[in-house]
Design an enzyme around this catalytic site. Structure first.
Site, PDB file in Angstrom:
ATOM      1  N   LYS A 183       0.844  -1.195   0.000  1.00 52.87           N
ATOM      2  CA  LYS A 183       0.000   0.000   0.000  1.00 52.87           C
ATOM      3  C   LYS A 183       0.881   1.246   0.000  1.00 52.87           C
ATOM      4  CE  LYS A 183      -1.817   2.628   3.129  1.00 52.87           C
ATOM      5  NZ  LYS A 183      -1.880   3.969   2.457  1.00 52.87           N
ATOM      6  N   GLY A 235       6.918   4.443   8.650  1.00 51.85           N
ATOM      7  CA  GLY A 235       6.020   5.565   8.891  1.00 51.85           C
ATOM      8  C   GLY A 235       6.154   6.071  10.307  1.00 51.85           C
ATOM      9  N   THR A 237       5.775   6.654  14.388  1.00 48.62           N
ATOM     10  CA  THR A 237       5.894   5.786  15.561  1.00 48.62           C
ATOM     11  C   THR A 237       4.521   5.418  16.110  1.00 48.62           C
ATOM     12  OG1 THR A 237       8.060   6.693  16.136  1.00 48.62           O
ATOM     13  CG2 THR A 237       6.810   5.670  17.916  1.00 48.62           C
ATOM     14  N   GLU A 238       3.575   6.344  16.072  1.00 47.62           N
ATOM     15  CA  GLU A 238       2.240   6.063  16.604  1.00 47.62           C
ATOM     16  C   GLU A 238       1.578   4.918  15.854  1.00 47.62           C
ATOM     17  OE1 GLU A 238       3.375   9.078  15.805  1.00 47.62           O
ATOM     18  OE2 GLU A 238       3.730   9.728  17.865  1.00 47.62           O
ATOM     19  N   GLY A 240       3.147   2.682  14.050  1.00 49.96           N
ATOM     20  CA  GLY A 240       3.953   1.495  14.300  1.00 49.96           C
ATOM     21  C   GLY A 240       3.560   0.781  15.582  1.00 49.96           C
ATOM     22  N   GLU A 257      10.195   0.589  10.567  1.00 52.10           N
ATOM     23  CA  GLU A 257      11.156   1.694  10.452  1.00 52.10           C
ATOM     24  C   GLU A 257      10.354   2.956  10.682  1.00 52.10           C
ATOM     25  OE1 GLU A 257      12.736   4.859   9.228  1.00 52.10           O
ATOM     26  OE2 GLU A 257      12.833   4.001   7.213  1.00 52.10           O
ATOM     27  N   CYS A 291      13.244  10.404   7.782  1.00 53.50           N
ATOM     28  CA  CYS A 291      13.167   9.859   9.144  1.00 53.50           C
ATOM     29  C   CYS A 291      14.491  10.006   9.883  1.00 53.50           C
ATOM     30  CB  CYS A 291      12.780   8.380   9.100  1.00 53.50           C
ATOM     31  SG  CYS A 291      11.141   8.075   8.415  1.00 53.50           S
ATOM     32  N   GLU A 388       9.611  15.057  16.454  1.00 52.01           N
ATOM     33  CA  GLU A 388      10.023  14.991  15.048  1.00 52.01           C
ATOM     34  C   GLU A 388       9.225  16.010  14.243  1.00 52.01           C
ATOM     35  OE1 GLU A 388      10.971  11.528  11.795  1.00 52.01           O
ATOM     36  OE2 GLU A 388       9.094  11.373  12.907  1.00 52.01           O
TER      37      GLU A 388
END
Length: 477
Positions: A183, A235, A237-238, A240, A257, A291, A388
């Site tokens: 996707k 993408g 962290t949330e 992930g 990642e 990132c 970030e």
């Protein structure tokens, strides 16, 4: 300091072969999706580029079933040498269509054409060349005799490097014998769909690669599908963390990642002009949409004033504007949502007492642009030092001793990358051993190669992509 005026040098957008509408790619065919079509927008002008079909949950199921059939009947059984031939063919087709891909990437993403032309597309091809060479050598990769593929891989990629992240994901998966359902990001689906056409042009067996455009609901349906054996996500962290909770206890493999807040450390013996170039590349490359961007600059106090003066002079020469102009250094912010986030965090830097310096460069009158910005007198507690920003914003902190530099660099929940600038090799090794980062660059920044693994730990994720180490994520070892 002399200034130079550059005449416009635009690349022709006609090279992108842009179509008014795009379909999703399932089981070797372009088909309409049952989801609500999305509009892909050029961030440099906010014009609609194309309408793109999106997938429903039923379409996700169809794609996963197609990938399972291709794995069971063809791809999983195919000798590695034969799989490698397909990957070599794909790599060569990416090279043959490189100008088309580069222009389309800059239109859809907003990044300067010289970056998509000289970095993204060539490196994407290099990943397929590299992994094509591994396809018949997996027995010698160090993971035991006759390592087996996992099966069907669900892959979700971000909008900052649409084609390159696709290559990072798909190339090792195919080389190891897995099939893929990918996707692309909602705002940048176009080069992924051209890559689907490259797969068809390469006569890749139907179902081996499937591309499903859509928003977050499509990604959620894909990663939670019960017939997926492996999930790879790049993408935030949330998201992930949410994926980790979804897959916990299922036995399915996962690599992540995620975000970063990299420290770029400049010691007092560093070559300052070289360091300035590395700092600029570390934070302003791809508008800071990286990132592993060096968004925290840690400078030894004795050289901080001189370095900042040189840095501001250099940043003032950066040209912000039309991504298709070959002279452009900093392109457009990818979306209105991301631009608002950058503005919010920059305003927080002002409110918390940091000193803002903004490049005097002119900005285009239309489109999503943000001038390169440097905050000095930053404290560890400020949001711009902790969160970030994912934009062309640099936070500058100082240190007195090497131990203080390491302590400040590691004062983050992330652990993706770091940079060290010094003329002493012993100091580089000393710092690299103490920095909690998956990748540490020495006297350079943002250098990538398909033969070298990349990845982080802590809230930057886990697992590696690239190199021999990156194969492990797609093998049953």
């Amino acid at each position: 300091m002399p200034t130079f005026e550059y005449a416009p040098a635009p690349e022709s957008r006609e090279l992108a072969n842009l179509r008014t509408s795009y379909q999703m790619f399932v089981d070797g065919k372009f088909v309409d999706g049952a989801g609500k079509p999305l509009k892909s927008v050029n961030p440099a002008t906010e014009e609609v580029l194309a309408e793109v079909a999106t997938a429903s949950s039923d379409d996700v199921d169809l794609a996963v079933r197609a990938a399972r059939r291709a794995y069971d009947r063809v791809w999983g059984r195919m000798p590695g040498a034969e799989r490698g031939k397909y990957l070599f063919r794909i790599a060569r087709l990416i090279q043959e269509r490189s100008r088309e891909l580069a222009v389309l990437e800059s239109l859809d993403n907003g990044k300067p054409i010289k970056e998509s032309r000289d970095t993204d597309v060539p490196t994407a091809a290099a990943h397929f060349f590299h992994h094509a060479g591994w396809a018949d050598k997996l027995d010698y990769a160090g993971y035991g005799p006759e390592p087996r593929p996992l099966g069907v891989a669900a892959q979700v990629i971000p909008w900052n490097f649409p084609l390159l992240m696709l290559a990072w994901k798909i190339a090792p998966a195919l080389a190891c014998g897995n099939t893929v359902v990918l996707k692309p990001a909602e705002t940048t689906p176009l080069t992924a769909l051209v890559f689907a056409d490259i797969c068809r042009q390469a006569e890749l067996p139907p179902g081996v690669v499937n591309i499903l455009p859509g928003a977050g609901d499509v990604g959620a349906a894909l990663v939670s599908h019960p017939d997926v054996d492996k999930v790879a996500f790049t993408g935030s962290t949330e998201v992930g963390k949410e994926i980790t909770r979804t897959l916990a206890g299922t036995g399915r493999r996962l690599t992540l990642e995620l975000g970063g807040k990299a420290a770029n450390i400049v010691f007092d013996d560093a070559p300052l002009d070289q360091a300035v170039e590395g700092i600029v590349n570390g934070i302003f490359f791809n508008q800071g949409h990286v990132c592993c961007a060096g968004s925290r600059l840690l400078v030894q106090e004795s050289v901080a004033e001189e370095l900042l003066a040189r840095l501001r002079t250099r940043i003032a020469t950066l040209r912000v504007g039309d991504p298709l102009d070959k002279n452009t250094d900093v392109g457009a912010i990818n979306s209105r949502e991301q631009l608002n986030k950058i503005i919010e965090l920059s305003d927080a830097g002002d409110a918390e007492g940091a000193q803002r310096w903004t490049s005097p460069c002119p900005l285009p009158e239309r489109g999503l642009f943000f001038a390169p910005t440097v905050f000095s007198e930053v404290q560890q507690s400020m949001r711009i030092a902790k969160e970030e920003i994912f934009g062309p914003v640099l936070s500058v902190l100082t240190f007195r001793t090497p131990d203080e530099a390491i302590t400040k660099a590691n004062n983050t929940p992330y652990g993706l990358s770091a940079g060290v600038w010094t003329e002493k090799g012993s100091r580089i090794l000393w710092a690299a051993q103490r920095l909690r980062a998956g990748v540490v660059w020495a006297n350079t920044f943002n250098r990538f190669d398909p033969t070298a693994p990349f990845g982080g730990y802590r809230e930057s994720g886990f697992g590696r992509e690239g190199g021999r180490a990156g194969l492990e994520a797609y093998l049953d070892v």
